[in-house]
Design an enzyme around this catalytic site. Structure first.
Site, PDB file in Angstrom:
ATOM      1  N   GLY A 170      -2.898   3.439   6.031  1.00 39.01           N
ATOM      2  CA  GLY A 170      -1.738   2.834   5.951  1.00 39.01           C
ATOM      3  C   GLY A 170      -0.455   3.662   6.328  1.00 39.01           C
ATOM      4  N   GLY A 172       4.204   3.602   5.426  1.00 41.47           N
ATOM      5  CA  GLY A 172       5.156   2.858   4.641  1.00 41.47           C
ATOM      6  C   GLY A 172       6.506   3.651   4.947  1.00 41.47           C
ATOM      7  N   GLY A 175       6.113   7.298   5.872  1.00 40.37           N
ATOM      8  CA  GLY A 175       5.332   7.995   6.891  1.00 40.37           C
ATOM      9  C   GLY A 175       3.811   7.285   6.906  1.00 40.37           C
ATOM     10  N   VAL A 177      -0.593   7.466   6.812  1.00 45.36           N
ATOM     11  CA  VAL A 177      -1.636   8.351   6.116  1.00 45.36           C
ATOM     12  C   VAL A 177      -2.886   8.094   6.762  1.00 45.36           C
ATOM     13  CG1 VAL A 177      -2.598   8.711   3.836  1.00 45.36           C
ATOM     14  CG2 VAL A 177      -0.207   7.753   3.785  1.00 45.36           C
ATOM     15  N   LYS A 191      -0.684  12.913   4.730  1.00 44.20           N
ATOM     16  CA  LYS A 191       0.523  11.986   5.190  1.00 44.20           C
ATOM     17  C   LYS A 191       1.577  12.514   6.286  1.00 44.20           C
ATOM     18  CE  LYS A 191       2.611  10.001   1.718  1.00 44.20           C
ATOM     19  NZ  LYS A 191       2.733   8.738   2.114  1.00 44.20           N
ATOM     20  N   ASP A 287      10.105   5.810  -7.044  1.00 48.12           N
ATOM     21  CA  ASP A 287       9.647   4.835  -6.159  1.00 48.12           C
ATOM     22  C   ASP A 287       8.096   4.334  -6.714  1.00 48.12           C
ATOM     23  OD1 ASP A 287       9.297   3.012  -3.845  1.00 48.12           O
ATOM     24  OD2 ASP A 287       8.345   4.518  -2.631  1.00 48.12           O
TER      25      ASP A 287
END
Length: 475
Positions: A170, A172, A175, A177, A191, A287
């Site tokens: 995935g 975001g 960056g 992963v 990551k 976050d």
């Protein structure tokens, strides 16, 4: 009175030979969950007791399943040294009793006991969180000499099959992963993010040491790193069940049980409390959201991306500017989103939103019943609370026999406490852990619902007061 005599001076020493271990004949009806809760509590007490002035610490811990609570204390003779007390308690002889409902370990130098029945008063518990903070300079200096491993770029290319799309997990804001398999067979998550050359090499390595030395069962461990030009690769432990959001409203077909959901709520609170208060520097996540809470193979939570913003250069750190003036994410505390005011309570707010998502199985920005006056989950939860119907917030996919009404009410009210617009009204995460651990159902203070429009006005007024105060003082 006990008496002892020997042909050597034993007054200032602890005898680490276990003398007696007594265990109950009754096994807990939730053996796995009970063992986990008891081991966590006993482990904390073994650290806290030697640091207490009287070598005594007592506390409680709620069991994830059912209504059971573990009561335990650890104590050493006051005539022995702190190191001898620590060595005596670290023998962990009482652990052999688990998962029976009670156990005692008695040594010449120390005594440990746990039970499902209270054997000390509520006013006799110890504030162990303050004792668990790393305050010994020598230990900290030793930790800071260590750091995460440095991997070669070639190693990571091989591990990820040249960062192939098949291994991409995935991506975001921070960056992409990838899943990787190292040469020794270990599976890791890698990551890839962006780092400019303006970042000082020493400062960068110091930040990595800080993050690499964070060790907590509910925080994703940083194993190593690699720098390749402007790219930074962070190597983490791999989580088989990926992120929480996929189970709540993603493509996973498995429905999380109430027991699993409570474990995630409790574990996430413990991880944040550690970052805020128990680590030797304060780390604010900024976050917290369901996609940043990963699940291991036992569905225990591990917070990811904590402290990542510390590694990113200021000219590339867009998180603060993207959050400013925007409430679109649904997780962001109003004082941070509108004016950039940052404190640990920013994480507390986001945590409260996540808890509401876990309880309801709904996204925080999901429109509830297509009503314009409840544009998000937080407002909807407040409205239900004001009408006394917040039990209806519970995910329809949950079996009502899995949870008690009182427990659900308590969890929702804790979440609402965390999402209060006034920063000072929100509890610290260590207080949240205590509330979740406490098995009593005492009446809690009345909470006040506040809409986002009211929040904006309130935050603006607070900021205006602060600005005016500064202007007057400067004049």
């Amino acid at each position: 009175m006990l008496k002892r005599y020997e042909n050597n001076n034993f007054y200032s020493e602890g005898n680490n030979r276990p003398i007696v271990v007594l265990c109950s004949n009754t096994t807990s009806p939730q053996p796995t969950e009970f063992r986990k809760a008891a081991e966590e509590l006993l482990s904390d007490l073994q650290i806290a007791a030697p640091r207490a002035t009287n070598y005594y610490a007592a506390s409680t811990r709620k069991v994830a399943a059912g209504n059971a609570t573990v009561y335990a204390f650890a104590q050493c003779q006051q005539n022995i040294s702190q190191s001898d007390c620590s060595k005596c308690l670290q023998l962990r002889t009482v652990y052999s009793c688990l998962p029976t409902t009670s156990g005692r370990s008695m040594d010449n130098g120390c005594f440990t006991r746990y039970d499902t029945t209270p054997f000390f008063g509520r006013n006799e518990t110890t504030d162990i969180l303050s004792l668990l903070r790393d305050g010994e300079t020598s230990i900290l200096q030793e930790l800071l000499l260590q750091g995460p491993a440095a991997y070669s770029y070639t190693d990571l290319k091989v591990a990820t099959d040249n960062f192939s799309d098949e291994n991409k997990l995935g991506g975001g804001m921070h960056g992409e992963v990838y899943k990787g398999t190292l040469e020794n067979g270990d599976e890791v998550a890698i990551k890839k993010t962006f780092l400019t050359s303006s970042r000082g090499k020493k400062h960068f390595k110091d930040e990595l040491k800080i993050l690499g030395n964070v060790h907590h069962r509910h925080l994703l461990r940083l194993l190593g790193y690699c720098r390749k030009g402007p790219d930074l690769f962070l190597v983490h432990e791999y989580m088989e069940n990926h992120s929480l959001d996929q189970f709540l409203y993603g493509d996973k077909t498995t429905t999380l049980s109430w027991k699993q959901r409570f474990g995630i709520i409790y574990g996430t609170a413990r991880g944040l409390a550690y970052l805020h208060e128990q680590y030797h520097v304060t780390v604010i996540h900024r976050d917290i959201k369901t996609s940043n809470i990963l699940l291991d193979n036992e569905f225990q939570p591990k917070i990811a991306d904590f402290g990542l913003i510390r590694l990113l250069p200021e000219d590339k750190t867009r998180l603060s500017t993207e959050l400013a003036g925007s409430l679109n994410s649904g997780y962001v505390a109003p004082e941070y989103a509108i004016h950039g005011h940052l404190s640990e309570k920013v994480d507390t707010y986001s945590y409260g939103v996540v808890v509401l998502e876990i309880v309801s199985g709904k996204r925080c920005k999901e429109v509830i019943h297509n009503k314009s006056d409840t544009p998000n989950l937080v407002d909807h939860a407040w409205n239900l609370y004001e009408s006394g119907t917040h039990l209806s917030l519970v995910d329809d996919k949950l079996d009502p026999s899995e949870y008690s009404t009182e427990e659900v009410h308590k969890i929702i009210e804790i979440a609402l406490m965390c999402t209060q617009p006034t920063v000072s009204a929100r509890p610290a995460m260590s207080e949240v852990v205590t509330l979740l651990s406490d098995n009593t159902l005492e009446e809690r203070p009345r909470l006040r619902s506040t809409t986002y429009d009211e929040v904006k006005i309130q935050v603006a007024m607070e900021s205006s007061i602060i600005s005016n105060t500064i202007a007057v003082s400067q004049w």
